[in-house]
Scaffold this motif. Structure first.
Motif, PDB file in Angstrom:
ATOM      1  N   LEU A   1     -68.731  -1.050 -53.360  1.00  0.00           N
ATOM      2  CA  LEU A   1     -67.292  -0.854 -53.359  1.00  0.00           C
ATOM      3  C   LEU A   1     -66.692  -1.280 -52.023  1.00  0.00           C
ATOM      4  CD1 LEU A   1     -67.143   2.710 -54.987  1.00  0.00           C
ATOM      5  CD2 LEU A   1     -66.864   0.508 -56.149  1.00  0.00           C
ATOM      6  N   GLY A   2     -65.523  -1.863 -52.083  1.00  0.00           N
ATOM      7  CA  GLY A   2     -64.820  -2.271 -50.877  1.00  0.00           C
ATOM      8  C   GLY A   2     -63.991  -1.130 -50.309  1.00  0.00           C
ATOM      9  N   PRO A   3     -63.465  -1.277 -49.087  1.00  0.00           N
ATOM     10  CA  PRO A   3     -62.698  -0.210 -48.428  1.00  0.00           C
ATOM     11  C   PRO A   3     -61.447   0.203 -49.178  1.00  0.00           C
ATOM     12  CG  PRO A   3     -62.532  -2.294 -47.216  1.00  0.00           C
ATOM     13  CD  PRO A   3     -63.613  -2.462 -48.223  1.00  0.00           C
ATOM     14  N   LEU A   4     -60.794  -0.718 -49.882  1.00  0.00           N
ATOM     15  CA  LEU A   4     -59.586  -0.383 -50.628  1.00  0.00           C
ATOM     16  C   LEU A   4     -59.897   0.639 -51.713  1.00  0.00           C
ATOM     17  CD1 LEU A   4     -56.561  -1.077 -50.947  1.00  0.00           C
ATOM     18  CD2 LEU A   4     -57.229  -2.806 -52.628  1.00  0.00           C
ATOM     19  N   VAL A   5     -60.966   0.398 -52.450  1.00  0.00           N
ATOM     20  CA  VAL A   5     -61.365   1.320 -53.520  1.00  0.00           C
ATOM     21  C   VAL A   5     -61.856   2.641 -52.928  1.00  0.00           C
ATOM     22  CG1 VAL A   5     -62.863   1.653 -55.528  1.00  0.00           C
ATOM     23  CG2 VAL A   5     -62.003  -0.627 -54.996  1.00  0.00           C
ATOM     24  N   LEU A   6     -62.655   2.563 -51.877  1.00  0.00           N
ATOM     25  CA  LEU A   6     -63.211   3.773 -51.263  1.00  0.00           C
ATOM     26  C   LEU A   6     -62.115   4.691 -50.739  1.00  0.00           C
ATOM     27  CD1 LEU A   6     -66.289   2.316 -49.342  1.00  0.00           C
ATOM     28  CD2 LEU A   6     -66.341   3.893 -51.280  1.00  0.00           C
ATOM     29  N   ASN A   7     -61.136   4.126 -50.061  1.00  0.00           N
ATOM     30  CA  ASN A   7     -60.049   4.954 -49.525  1.00  0.00           C
ATOM     31  C   ASN A   7     -59.251   5.617 -50.649  1.00  0.00           C
ATOM     32  OD1 ASN A   7     -60.712   4.357 -46.868  1.00  0.00           O
ATOM     33  ND2 ASN A   7     -59.356   2.581 -46.787  1.00  0.00           N
ATOM     34  N   ALA A   8     -59.011   4.861 -51.713  1.00  0.00           N
ATOM     35  CA  ALA A   8     -58.276   5.430 -52.849  1.00  0.00           C
ATOM     36  C   ALA A   8     -59.067   6.564 -53.494  1.00  0.00           C
ATOM     37  CB  ALA A   8     -57.965   4.336 -53.870  1.00  0.00           C
TER      38      ALA A   8
ATOM     39  N   LEU B   1     -69.539   7.879 -51.475  1.00  0.00           N
ATOM     40  CA  LEU B   1     -68.434   7.445 -50.622  1.00  0.00           C
ATOM     41  C   LEU B   1     -68.899   7.073 -49.223  1.00  0.00           C
ATOM     42  CD1 LEU B   1     -65.757  10.085 -51.706  1.00  0.00           C
ATOM     43  CD2 LEU B   1     -65.914   7.685 -52.398  1.00  0.00           C
ATOM     44  N   ASN B   2     -70.045   7.576 -48.814  1.00  0.00           N
ATOM     45  CA  ASN B   2     -70.572   7.248 -47.487  1.00  0.00           C
ATOM     46  C   ASN B   2     -71.225   5.863 -47.468  1.00  0.00           C
ATOM     47  OD1 ASN B   2     -69.823   9.748 -46.307  1.00  0.00           O
ATOM     48  ND2 ASN B   2     -71.632  10.717 -47.214  1.00  0.00           N
ATOM     49  N   ARG B   3     -71.980   5.562 -48.496  1.00  0.00           N
ATOM     50  CA  ARG B   3     -72.655   4.260 -48.557  1.00  0.00           C
ATOM     51  C   ARG B   3     -71.773   3.183 -49.182  1.00  0.00           C
ATOM     52  NH1 ARG B   3     -78.804   4.617 -50.481  1.00  0.00           N
ATOM     53  NH2 ARG B   3     -78.601   2.482 -49.724  1.00  0.00           N
ATOM     54  N   GLY B   4     -70.675   3.596 -49.783  1.00  0.00           N
ATOM     55  CA  GLY B   4     -69.758   2.630 -50.371  1.00  0.00           C
ATOM     56  C   GLY B   4     -70.291   1.996 -51.635  1.00  0.00           C
ATOM     57  N   GLU B   5     -70.714   2.814 -52.591  1.00  0.00           N
ATOM     58  CA  GLU B   5     -71.231   2.283 -53.853  1.00  0.00           C
ATOM     59  C   GLU B   5     -71.121   3.341 -54.937  1.00  0.00           C
ATOM     60  OE1 GLU B   5     -75.176   1.234 -52.611  1.00  0.00           O
ATOM     61  OE2 GLU B   5     -75.982   3.221 -53.058  1.00  0.00           O
ATOM     62  N   LEU B   6     -71.102   2.877 -56.171  1.00  0.00           N
ATOM     63  CA  LEU B   6     -71.139   3.810 -57.295  1.00  0.00           C
ATOM     64  C   LEU B   6     -72.283   3.433 -58.224  1.00  0.00           C
ATOM     65  CD1 LEU B   6     -69.971   2.463 -60.154  1.00  0.00           C
ATOM     66  CD2 LEU B   6     -67.786   2.742 -59.024  1.00  0.00           C
ATOM     67  N   HIS B   7     -72.772   4.421 -58.954  1.00  0.00           N
ATOM     68  CA  HIS B   7     -73.899   4.239 -59.862  1.00  0.00           C
ATOM     69  C   HIS B   7     -73.434   4.501 -61.293  1.00  0.00           C
ATOM     70  CE1 HIS B   7     -76.511   4.373 -56.283  1.00  0.00           C
ATOM     71  NE2 HIS B   7     -75.724   5.373 -55.909  1.00  0.00           N
ATOM     72  N   VAL B   8     -73.681   3.572 -62.172  1.00  0.00           N
ATOM     73  CA  VAL B   8     -73.347   3.753 -63.589  1.00  0.00           C
ATOM     74  C   VAL B   8     -74.574   4.342 -64.269  1.00  0.00           C
ATOM     75  CG1 VAL B   8     -72.633   2.649 -65.729  1.00  0.00           C
ATOM     76  CG2 VAL B   8     -71.765   1.802 -63.537  1.00  0.00           C
ATOM     77  N   ARG B   9     -74.459   5.599 -64.696  1.00  0.00           N
ATOM     78  CA  ARG B   9     -75.601   6.283 -65.300  1.00  0.00           C
ATOM     79  C   ARG B   9     -75.290   6.842 -66.682  1.00  0.00           C
ATOM     80  NH1 ARG B   9     -76.389   8.606 -59.718  1.00  0.00           N
ATOM     81  NH2 ARG B   9     -78.073   7.394 -58.771  1.00  0.00           N
TER      82      ARG B   9
ATOM     83  N   LEU C   1     -57.899   0.499 -59.493  1.00  0.00           N
ATOM     84  CA  LEU C   1     -58.647  -0.160 -58.420  1.00  0.00           C
ATOM     85  C   LEU C   1     -60.139  -0.183 -58.739  1.00  0.00           C
ATOM     86  CD1 LEU C   1     -56.885   1.169 -55.194  1.00  0.00           C
ATOM     87  CD2 LEU C   1     -57.031  -1.217 -55.943  1.00  0.00           C
ATOM     88  N   THR C   2     -60.646   0.905 -59.280  1.00  0.00           N
ATOM     89  CA  THR C   2     -62.066   0.963 -59.648  1.00  0.00           C
ATOM     90  C   THR C   2     -62.356   0.018 -60.809  1.00  0.00           C
ATOM     91  OG1 THR C   2     -62.141   3.283 -58.963  1.00  0.00           O
ATOM     92  CG2 THR C   2     -63.956   2.489 -60.324  1.00  0.00           C
ATOM     93  N   ALA C   3     -61.433  -0.037 -61.767  1.00  0.00           N
ATOM     94  CA  ALA C   3     -61.620  -0.946 -62.902  1.00  0.00           C
ATOM     95  C   ALA C   3     -61.616  -2.398 -62.450  1.00  0.00           C
ATOM     96  CB  ALA C   3     -60.518  -0.715 -63.940  1.00  0.00           C
ATOM     97  N   VAL C   4     -60.701  -2.736 -61.567  1.00  0.00           N
ATOM     98  CA  VAL C   4     -60.542  -4.127 -61.118  1.00  0.00           C
ATOM     99  C   VAL C   4     -61.681  -4.572 -60.213  1.00  0.00           C
ATOM    100  CG1 VAL C   4     -59.136  -5.643 -59.663  1.00  0.00           C
ATOM    101  CG2 VAL C   4     -58.038  -4.184 -61.373  1.00  0.00           C
TER     102      VAL C   4
END
Length: 382
Positions: free
Chosen positions: A253-260, A222-230, A200-203
């Motif tokens: 990130l969308g809710p599907l990815v966040l919940n997973a 997970l609270n703001r719904g985003e990930l950082h590539v560092r 899901l994260t890859a897609v």
């Protein structure tokens, strides 16, 4: 500066002759070079005369070989902190392609015609044009480093290039290089356990395989719904910075990815690196395992296979292609079509030109015949 003939008798009474180039360089030092043929001596004399006048001459007697210059360059890039995989690639260029052809040559004796011959030999024998270009680029970097060190007065390879092929590179196609939306749905439904949050994260984030392997929980909000590539993990599982400055980015990130991810965090193996997708021991997962134990088995389970019954798509980079096409064409699904600059930012491409070259053909047309007719009508009636 002169060219003169020298003759002498050997101890066996045999008469010998040679041609001597006697000159003083730009630093006031005298040098003598010997040649068997007058035409070679005259050619060297003409070259030296010009180079001394320009202040770019290096005497052969003081010059190091290409092999020595290559080793100096490799040590330099190691000190610069390049990734081990990158250094290994350069060392392969040196050991397999450069040293066998040019290793014994002294830098001072290299000329542009020599480098052009080297280029032509690469094109004729290398496995691909792209490999030949990469080897020539490494060779030019060696001479650039030697010039920086003062080991040679000029970089005679600077203007030697391998152009792009006249053939048009095949464009990526949905269903061939890029999974279709239906295939993606099947793959996601077939993914269970650790495989589901990973895919899901890859897609839906479009990360490179190396970025997925290097992703840490501290980089997922997970609270703001985003990930950082560092950071990213190379083939040796060594962590390093993203591929370019643009690779350091934030992706929503969308809710599907966040919940997973929220569910996965509770079950994720703990390790010192705090990785989101580690191996069973909490350490960095290898690229081979990610492909062989997740990407390909899930495709087979989902029925996304070729005529041999094997996984249809070879590696996780195809999910990155899907993410790009999904961002570009979401309007068809009732979403917001993203401009190419945003797609570039999401993918972490170094330039918008790269994004356009790879994915530009996927953007929907905006000026079909009906729109053109309406524009003409408006213009003529105003």
């Amino acid at each position: 500066m002169s060219v003169r003939k020298r003759t002498w008798m050997t101890s066996e009474g045999e008469r010998k002759e040679a041609w001597i180039v006697d000159y003083v360089d730009q630093h006031g030092e005298r040098h003598i070079e010997t040649f068997a043929k007058k035409k070679d001596a005259d050619a060297y004399h003409a070259t030296v005369k010009v180079d001394v006048r320009k202040g770019v001459h290096t005497a052969a007697s003081k010059s190091i070989t290409v092999t020595q210059a290559a080793e100096n360059w490799l040590k330099y890039i190691e000190l610069e902190g390049r990734e081990p995989a990158t250094i290994l690639g350069y060392r392969i260029h040196v050991n397999r392609h450069i040293v066998p052809r040019m290793g014994r040559d002294k830098l001072a004796n290299l000329t542009t015609p020599h480098i052009n011959k080297f280029r032509d030999d690469l094109l004729g024998s290398a496995a691909s044009r792209s490999l030949a270009k990469a080897v020539l680029k490494s060779f030019k970097a060696i001479l650039k480093d030697a010039h920086r060190r003062g080991d040679v007065a000029q970089n005679v390879a600077r203007d030697v290039i391998i152009g792009t092929s006249g053939r048009v590179k095949r464009k990526l196609k949905v269903g061939v290089d890029i999974p279709t939306p239906d295939e993606i749905r099947k793959i996601i439904h077939a993914a269970t356990g650790k495989r589901r949050p990973l895919l899901l994260t890859a897609v839906f984030a479009g990360l490179r395989g190396s970025e997925l392997r290097g992703l840490r929980w501290q980089d997922v909000d997970l609270n703001r719904g985003e990930l950082h590539v560092r950071q990213r993990a190379d083939r040796y599982n060594v962590m390093g910075k993203p591929k370019s400055q643009s690779g350091d980015r934030t992706i929503p990130l969308g809710p599907l990815v966040l919940n997973a991810l929220k569910e996965w965090r509770l079950a994720c193996p703990k390790g010192t690196r705090d990785l989101v997708f580690p191996n069973g021991a909490g350490n960095t997962e290898s690229h081979a395992n990610m492909v062989g134990r997740t990407w390909k088995p899930v495709q087979v389970k989902a029925g996304v296979i070729d005529d041999k019954g094997e996984a249809r798509y070879p590696g996780p980079h195809t999910t990155r292609h899907f993410y790009a096409s999904w961002c570009i064409n979401r309007k068809q699904d009732g979403g917001l079509e993203l401009p190419i600059k945003t797609v570039q930012s999401r993918l972490g491409h170094a330039s918008i030109m790269l994004t356009s070259d790879v994915y530009g053909h996927l953007f929907p047309g905006t000026d079909d015949g009906s729109e053109l007719a309406e524009a003409e009508k408006f213009l003529m009636t105003v």
